[in-house]
Design an enzyme around this catalytic site. Structure first.
Site, PDB file in Angstrom:
ATOM      1  N   ASP A  30       5.943   3.447   1.634  1.00  0.00           N
ATOM      2  CA  ASP A  30       5.448   4.556   1.478  1.00  0.00           C
ATOM      3  C   ASP A  30       4.204   4.786   2.605  1.00  0.00           C
ATOM      4  OD1 ASP A  30       7.251   5.012  -0.226  1.00  0.00           O
ATOM      5  OD2 ASP A  30       5.731   6.595  -1.476  1.00  0.00           O
ATOM      6  N   CYS A  74       6.767  -2.235  -4.999  1.00  0.00           N
ATOM      7  CA  CYS A  74       5.904  -1.190  -4.500  1.00  0.00           C
ATOM      8  C   CYS A  74       6.507  -0.036  -5.320  1.00  0.00           C
ATOM      9  CB  CYS A  74       6.439  -1.298  -2.772  1.00  0.00           C
ATOM     10  SG  CYS A  74       4.549  -2.518  -2.337  1.00  0.00           S
ATOM     11  N   ASP A  75       6.104   1.134  -4.429  1.00  0.00           N
ATOM     12  CA  ASP A  75       6.010   2.450  -5.284  1.00  0.00           C
ATOM     13  C   ASP A  75       7.017   3.198  -5.924  1.00  0.00           C
ATOM     14  OD1 ASP A  75       3.666   2.127  -3.424  1.00  0.00           O
ATOM     15  OD2 ASP A  75       3.540   4.435  -3.109  1.00  0.00           O
ATOM     16  N   LYS A  76       8.440   2.642  -5.097  1.00  0.00           N
ATOM     17  CA  LYS A  76       9.860   3.588  -5.651  1.00  0.00           C
ATOM     18  C   LYS A  76      10.286   2.342  -6.279  1.00  0.00           C
ATOM     19  CE  LYS A  76       7.800   7.558  -4.750  1.00  0.00           C
ATOM     20  NZ  LYS A  76       6.763   6.627  -4.029  1.00  0.00           N
ATOM     21  N   CYS A 109      -0.817  -2.198  -1.985  1.00  0.00           N
ATOM     22  CA  CYS A 109      -2.705  -2.397  -1.446  1.00  0.00           C
ATOM     23  C   CYS A 109      -3.265  -2.106  -3.251  1.00  0.00           C
ATOM     24  CB  CYS A 109      -1.623  -0.675  -1.070  1.00  0.00           C
ATOM     25  SG  CYS A 109      -1.423  -1.069   0.525  1.00  0.00           S
ATOM     26  N   GLU A 150       4.705  12.583   0.192  1.00  0.00           N
ATOM     27  CA  GLU A 150       3.818  12.234  -0.273  1.00  0.00           C
ATOM     28  C   GLU A 150       2.463  13.236   0.783  1.00  0.00           C
ATOM     29  OE1 GLU A 150       4.259   8.261  -3.115  1.00  0.00           O
ATOM     30  OE2 GLU A 150       2.376   8.095  -0.665  1.00  0.00           O
ATOM     31  N   SER A 155       0.311  10.527  -2.473  1.00  0.00           N
ATOM     32  CA  SER A 155       0.002   9.249  -2.659  1.00  0.00           C
ATOM     33  C   SER A 155      -0.895   8.909  -3.515  1.00  0.00           C
ATOM     34  CB  SER A 155      -0.599   8.570  -1.650  1.00  0.00           C
ATOM     35  OG  SER A 155      -1.210   6.641  -1.568  1.00  0.00           O
TER      36      SER A 155
END
Length: 616
Positions: free
Chosen positions: A81, A122-124, A195, A491, A517
């Site tokens: 992302d 990570c995100d998704k 992150c 985002e 985000s």
């Protein structure tokens, strides 16, 4: 007693062709009849949170084989992302969640796998795999790649901690020199891993612990630390035990829907609110609950947000603490321990280790455990050495942070805020609700009223912010960026970061039917539902309209009469097939994204696909 799914392809004369192909993958006669376990990896060189995962699938597979199973690995896609941010690439991030979920279903069902180990980060990717796991409802364990170490650099003779968001803010701040911006950029992301703040990736990996689908330490133990290797070894062994429990002992408690039940979802959301997690987690938990056929809605989240305090504050809400500090303070189990003592958790839940919540806390809560090995694990700390290698260091803190009065994790008595870190707002602006990360909102702007500055794309808003057209007191409205209207629900980290760069971080609000985000802070309100493209009131707002935000009272209002709103709605409908679309936006939308948009629901439903449109 259920039959192994894999027997469909490994038994019977008519499956000779399938067995011939299995043999070509290395299977032998002795393997036919063993459980076939999918190792669902997400290694890619595009994403720092996944760059170190290549060999970890093999690590899990070896343990599966040694424990009496057959391991078969495959990969999913993984979008970064942060790299996709600020341009058309972000349109693809949320839709990738559905692709990941579908691809896991396709692979596992096509090959009749019996169980899964999901290696996400990570995100998704974690949400996509979680959705697939609950959809398939076969034994599963999650083990993620782990958090990145926090960046560090020396500015003004002081060592400060950094992360991705600092690089973005300083890069856009005209008052920051090129040399300083370059220094921060080079220091912000020093290692492999997700992150380093309480952004979406780390939030979701913490929530898999609360859901019971991953092991203690999964959400907070650093990617670089040697201790994390044990989570992968344990996952390979444990998944075989879970698989045999279900298929050979008819024990349905080994299935993910019986572990991640409604009580577990409520615990996960309670954790999220207490730790000030990313607003994206709301979207993903709602989506996962639908896959599990659990009645868990925005209303449940609203009720929890009104009674759960904020017990943990982590970047981006503060620069004092990052995930490495959360781990030192006891990680997810440290926060859950405080919530349990406050009487805010459902205790009758179990995890993939077969432990109840009280049993898990007795063993893993650093404030009560007598297990020195557990205390040692939570002292695992950063090395401060740039690397892309997993398990590459074994540094430890000299002591644990068990200060519940002034440390990273607080007790109820010393909570950062009696109100939790997330809130649901309702009003004529968002009839079905919207989300704000209150953990990142300054007390001075918990109530905010101002004139609207309306933009129909993130790009236009960024241009206006950097061009000085947004001033103190404004409410920036970015619409037609929802799941359907974007499409893809971008985002808005760049607009919020640039507001800070321009000195407006505590002087403006930003509202959108898009999302934020996990790195976002400030008065940033997203997930407005219904979205503009679905006929939401946000589509009717004009420049200069007054918007009133009242977080303590959970309200967001467009200060117009019902008659005026109705007149604007009528005018919008009169646009015919152009109704509920942007008037002036030029955006190329691919066939893949149009297909996603055709089925997308608003954020209050988790931005999942509308099954009613598919029939059957």
């Amino acid at each position: 007693m259920p039959k192994y799914r894999s027997a469909t392809t490994t038994h019977g004369r008519n499956m000779a062709g399938a067995r011939a192909l299995w043999r070509a993958t290395g299977m032998t006669d002795s393997d036919f009849g063993k459980p076939i376990i999918a190792v669902v990896n997400s290694f890619t060189q595009f994403v720092p949170g996944h760059v170190h995962l290549r060999d970890l699938g093999k690590l899990v597979a070896e343990q599966i084989e040694a424990s009496g199973g057959v391991a078969k690995e495959f990969n999913t896609i993984a979008v970064d992302d942060g790299i996709a941010m600020g341009h058309g690439g972000m349109l693809y991030s949320l839709p990738s969640r559905e692709l990941i979920a579908d691809s896991v279903e396709y692979m596992v069902n096509a090959h009749c796998a019996d169980a899964m180990v999901c290696i996400s980060n990570c995100d998704k990717i974690t949400p996509g795999m979680l959705m697939a796991s609950l959809r398939l409802n076969i034994p599963v364990i999650f083990v993620s790649g782990g958090p990145m170490e926090a960046g560090k650099t020396k500015l003004s003779d002081q060592i400060i901690k950094l992360d991705l968001v600092d690089a973005m803010i300083q890069g856009a701040d005209p008052k920051v020199s090129d040399d300083q911006s370059n220094q921060v950029e080079r220091s912000a992301c020093p290692t492999c891993g997700s992150c380093s703040g309480m952004f979406t990736a780390n939030s979701m990996n913490c929530l898999t612990e609360a859901l019971g689908l991953s092991q203690p330490g999964n959400g907070s133990l650093l990617a670089t630390h040697a201790d994390r290797k044990q989570l992968f070894l344990n996952a390979g062994k444990r998944i075989v035990e879970l698989t045999k429990r279900y298929y050979e002992q008819d024990d349905e408690s080994a299935l993910p829907r019986n572990i991640a039940n409604k009580a577990a979802f409520e615990n996960a959301m309670t954790l999220d609110i207490a730790m000030g997690g990313s607003t994206n987690t709301v979207l993903h938990l709602l989506a996962a609950a639908q896959e599990a056929e659990i009645d868990f809605t925005m209303s449940d989240i609203d009720k929890l947000s009104r009674k759960v305090p904020q017990l943990c504050k982590v970047a981006p809400s503060t620069q004092k603490y990052h995930m490495e500090d959360v781990h030192r303070a006891g990680g997810v189990l440290g926060i859950l321990g405080e919530l349990d003592r406050a009487g805010l958790l459902n205790r009758n839940v179990k995890n993939v280790l077969g432990l109840t919540l009280p049993q898990t806390l007795e063993q893993y809560d650093i404030t009560v455990t007598q297990d020195e090995a557990v205390k040692k694990m939570f002292r695992a700390g950063p090395a401060g050495i740039r690397t892309t290698q997993a398990f590459s260091q074994d540094c430890r803190w000299d002591s644990l942070d068990d200060d519940r009065a002034a440390g990273c994790i607080r007790s109820l008595e010393y909570a950062y805020s009696k109100d939790g870190g997330l809130a649901v707002l309702y009003g004529n602006f968002a009839e079905n609700g919207c989300i704000v990360k209150t953990a990142g909102v300054d007390d001075s702007i918990l109530k905010f009223t101002g004139p609207a500055k309306v933009y129909e794309s993130q790009d236009d808003a960024v241009e206006a912010i950097l061009g000085g057209k947004v001033v103190e007191g404004d409410v920036v409205v970015i619409r037609y960026e929802g799941p359907k209207g974007g499409p893809g629900m971008q985002e808005m980290l760049y607009p919020t970061s640039f507001l800070k760069s321009m000195g407006l971080g505590k002087a403006c609000a930003l509202i959108t039917d898009g999302r934020f985000s996990g790195g976002t802070s400030g008065l940033s309100i997203g997930h407005v539902s219904p979205e503009a493209a679905s006929g939401g009131t946000i589509a009717l707002i004009e420049d200069g309209d007054t918007i009133a935000i009242d977080i303590p009272n959970r309200s967001i209002q467009l200060q117009l009469s019902e008659a005026e709103i109705a007149a604007r709605r009528e005018a919008q409908e009169a646009r015919g097939d152009k109704a509920w679309t942007p008037k002036n936006r030029q955006r190329q939308v691919s066939f893949a994204l149009r297909a996603y948009a055709s089925l997308a629901t608003s954020a209050d439903k988790g931005a999942v696909r509308d099954k009613s449109k598919l029939g059957g």
